[in-house]
Design an enzyme around this catalytic site. Structure first.
Site, PDB file in Angstrom:
ATOM      1  N   ASP A   6      -5.498  -2.426   2.377  1.00 24.62           N
ATOM      2  CA  ASP A   6      -4.869  -3.726   2.179  1.00 24.62           C
ATOM      3  C   ASP A   6      -4.646  -4.001   0.693  1.00 24.62           C
ATOM      4  OD1 ASP A   6      -4.132  -6.391   3.353  1.00 24.62           O
ATOM      5  OD2 ASP A   6      -5.807  -7.073   2.106  1.00 24.62           O
ATOM      6  N   GLU A  63      -0.779  -0.225   1.809  1.00 31.04           N
ATOM      7  CA  GLU A  63       0.054  -1.419   1.878  1.00 31.04           C
ATOM      8  C   GLU A  63       0.336  -1.815   0.428  1.00 31.04           C
ATOM      9  OE1 GLU A  63       0.137  -6.114   3.127  1.00 31.04           O
ATOM     10  OE2 GLU A  63      -1.511  -5.203   2.043  1.00 31.04           O
TER      11      GLU A  63
END
Length: 576
Positions: free
Chosen positions: A238, A297
């Protein structure tokens, strides 16, 4: 292995038979069934599970790990290679689990560590890999480290794990710099009774870690090993572009009298220092048997910067968000496909295609809008006051897009419900919304709740069969009944059965490890070959002619005539 072939109807059976002769003697070797495949991440189809909205096992209205286990046969039948689970760790859930209080413990709302190990075992038994979310940019403010920091004085080792700074102004009453939070308002909160503030690029309950601190780096390497020791096959990282901040934390430039939001560029994003971290992590993963992977990401610009994350000694994949945000235009799609594949080829990495996820408006609703605009961007959802999409048009385009995307070489991610053609919940009332972006901006940003609504499994039961009760943590629109799994199971032309056929053929033809070669097509049509398959997608509003003598294997919509491809539709042909 429980992995099995699925051909929904006699049409699909005929397709399979034609493919046998198509290859001369036998079907191409299946990448997903190849024993000990060390390159699985290069051509895999990975299904994203957002646990709180996938399936509820205990009836409390919140999805959980036992719910996921109960639906593994469904995923096996769909034909995906791997699962990615969004966070299920202990968390106060200020940002749907992306505020982690303990990286080694399953939150009780999702079950237990034993439930996760059972899920892992059951998925592996069906031949599916499992990757989990890692949230390294920030912790929860309820993490033991941050609680210790608040109880320790400025300059202490406990505070050095996070980014604390003295405020500006005579008494420290102003934030240390002008950085905004991604979720709205300032990216700094003041410690009560002090001059010091702490940085949070997201919600105030998500303090940013200080990645210049060796303790932070050592701790996350141990977290990696904790889950690798349990058998996970990799990690989705993330905010991979946000860990390292520019030295000195300089102000963002002020443009035309206002602060630059810095959504993709700025001193808090995509600093070169992140790559040292990922090279260290790659060494950890390479210590383990089998192919353990990382996917980034990383929202970065220009797109050339994305290749830095997938160099041979760093991550294995990075989400292709430029592809996700592409407008419905044949030229635009050709350009982004060409440039993406050319760039990843420079570092020997696969291209990782993605069309929806838990942060962006679902593809059927995006492409049902007259203008794609800002609605592809994280948080900029569609609400009751926003122009509403054309549901039928959006579904046609999403089905065609699936046939385009899943025919491309590389790896592809499917967001839960994508295989159902599920649209955004675009009319959800504000009183139900829980996204901190909606709350912090007082509704100015619609937020991401609309793409996170619990899935419909059965059309005629409470909560559409999400769990054994009538509870759901977010409300489902009545329209979800027609998208329910049980309603699509028996309909050969359903989106669910279309996806099953697409994935079956993708596997048989080894499309993920194939090679793309463009073919001539009309102005609004894309055409390319991948091995023995020809793909056409008509992005215009008029029908287009298929090549003479075409043998149709699969189409996203019924053909207007044997040689005519309708508008907003795609077809797979046997090459002659």
């Amino acid at each position: 292995m429980f992995r099995r072939k699925f051909l929904a109807t006699s049409l699909a059976t005929a397709v399979a038979l034609s493919l046998t002769s198509f290859h001369g003697n036998a079907l191409a070797a299946s990448p997903k069934t190849a024993a000990g495949d060390q390159d699985w991440a290069r051509h895999s189809v990975i299904y994203q599970i957002y646990p709180r909205s996938f399936a509820d096992g205990d009836g409390d209205g919140m999805g959980d790990l036992s719910g996921v286990v109960s639906r593994l046969d469904y995923l096996d039948r769909l034909g995906v290679d791997a699962l990615w689970l969004s966070p299920f760790y202990k968390s106060p859930q200020a940002d749907a689990g992306y505020d982690v209080a303990d990286y080694r413990v399953v939150d009780p709302m999702f079950g237990s560590n034993a439930d996760f190990e059972r899920l892992l075992e059951e998925a592996h038994a069906r031949g599916m890999k499992v990757i989990v979310d890692l949230v390294p940019n920030h912790t929860s403010d309820e993490h033991a480290w941050f609680q210790a920091a608040l109880q320790s004085p400025p300059g202490s080792p406990e505070r050095a794990r996070y980014i604390f700074r003295d405020g500006r102004g005579e008494n420290g009453e102003l934030p240390p710099n002008n950085w905004p939070s991604v979720f709205g308002k300032a990216a700094w909160d003041r410690v009560p009774g002090e001059k010091q503030w702490y940085l949070h690029l997201f919600d105030s309950k998500q303090p940013d870690l200080n990645w210049d601190n060796p303790q932070v780096r050592a701790e996350f390497e141990q977290v990696l090993r904790y889950w690798l020791d349990r058998g996970v096959d990799g990690f989705r990282v993330d905010v991979a572009h946000g860990l390292v901040k520019e030295t000195g934390l300089p102000d963002l430039p002020v443009e035309e009298g206002r602060e630059n939001a810095g959504a993709l560029v700025g001193p808090m994003w995509d600093q070169d220092g992140v790559h040292e971290i990922y090279r260290a992590w790659r060494r950890v993963l390479d210590d383990y048997p089998g192919k353990r992977i990382m996917v980034a990401e990383a929202w970065v610009t220009p797109r050339e910067r994305l290749t830095h994350y997938v160099r041979p000694d760093e991550m294995h994949q990075a989400f292709n968000f430029d592809y996700l945000m592409t407008t419905w235009d044949a030229g635009a799609f050709k350009e982004v496909i060409d440039s993406s594949m050319a760039l990843t080829a420079t570092v020997g990495a696969p291209t990782t295609w993605v069309t929806s996820n838990h942060d962006t408006v679902r593809a059927p609703s995006r492409y049902g809008l007259k203008e794609l605009g800002k609605h592809a961007l994280p948080g900029n959802g569609i609400g009751p006051a926003t122009a509403q999409p054309d549901e039928a048009l959006g579904l046609r385009r999403a089905r065609a897009l699936a046939m385009l995307t899943l025919a491309l070489p590389g790896s592809t991610y499917i967001y839960q419900g994508e295989e159902l053609g599920l649209p955004e919940h675009t009319t959800m009332d504000g009183r139900y919304r829980q996204d901190p972006m909606f709350l912090r901006t007082k509704g100015e940003e619609v937020g991401r709740d609309g793409c996170r609504v619990p899935l419909p499994w059965k059309a005629e039961v409470p909560a559409f069969g999400f769990g054994p009760s009538d509870k759901t943590w977010l409300p489902q629109p009545a329209s979800y009944a027609r998208y329910a799994v049980d309603r699509q199971e028996g309909a050969d032309d359903s989106t669910l059965n279309l996806y099953r056929k697409i994935l079956e053929l993708r596997q048989e033809l080894a499309l993920g490890s194939g090679r793309l070669q463009w073919a001539d097509a009309g102005q609004d049509t894309l055409a390319f070959d991948n091995g023995d398959l020809r793909v056409l997608i008509n992005m215009g509003e008029q029908t287009t002619t298929l090549p003479a003598g075409s043998q149709v294997l699969l189409s996203s919509e019924p053909l207007a005539a044997p040689d005519r491809l309708p508008a907003n539709a795609a077809v797979w042909l046997k090459r002659t």
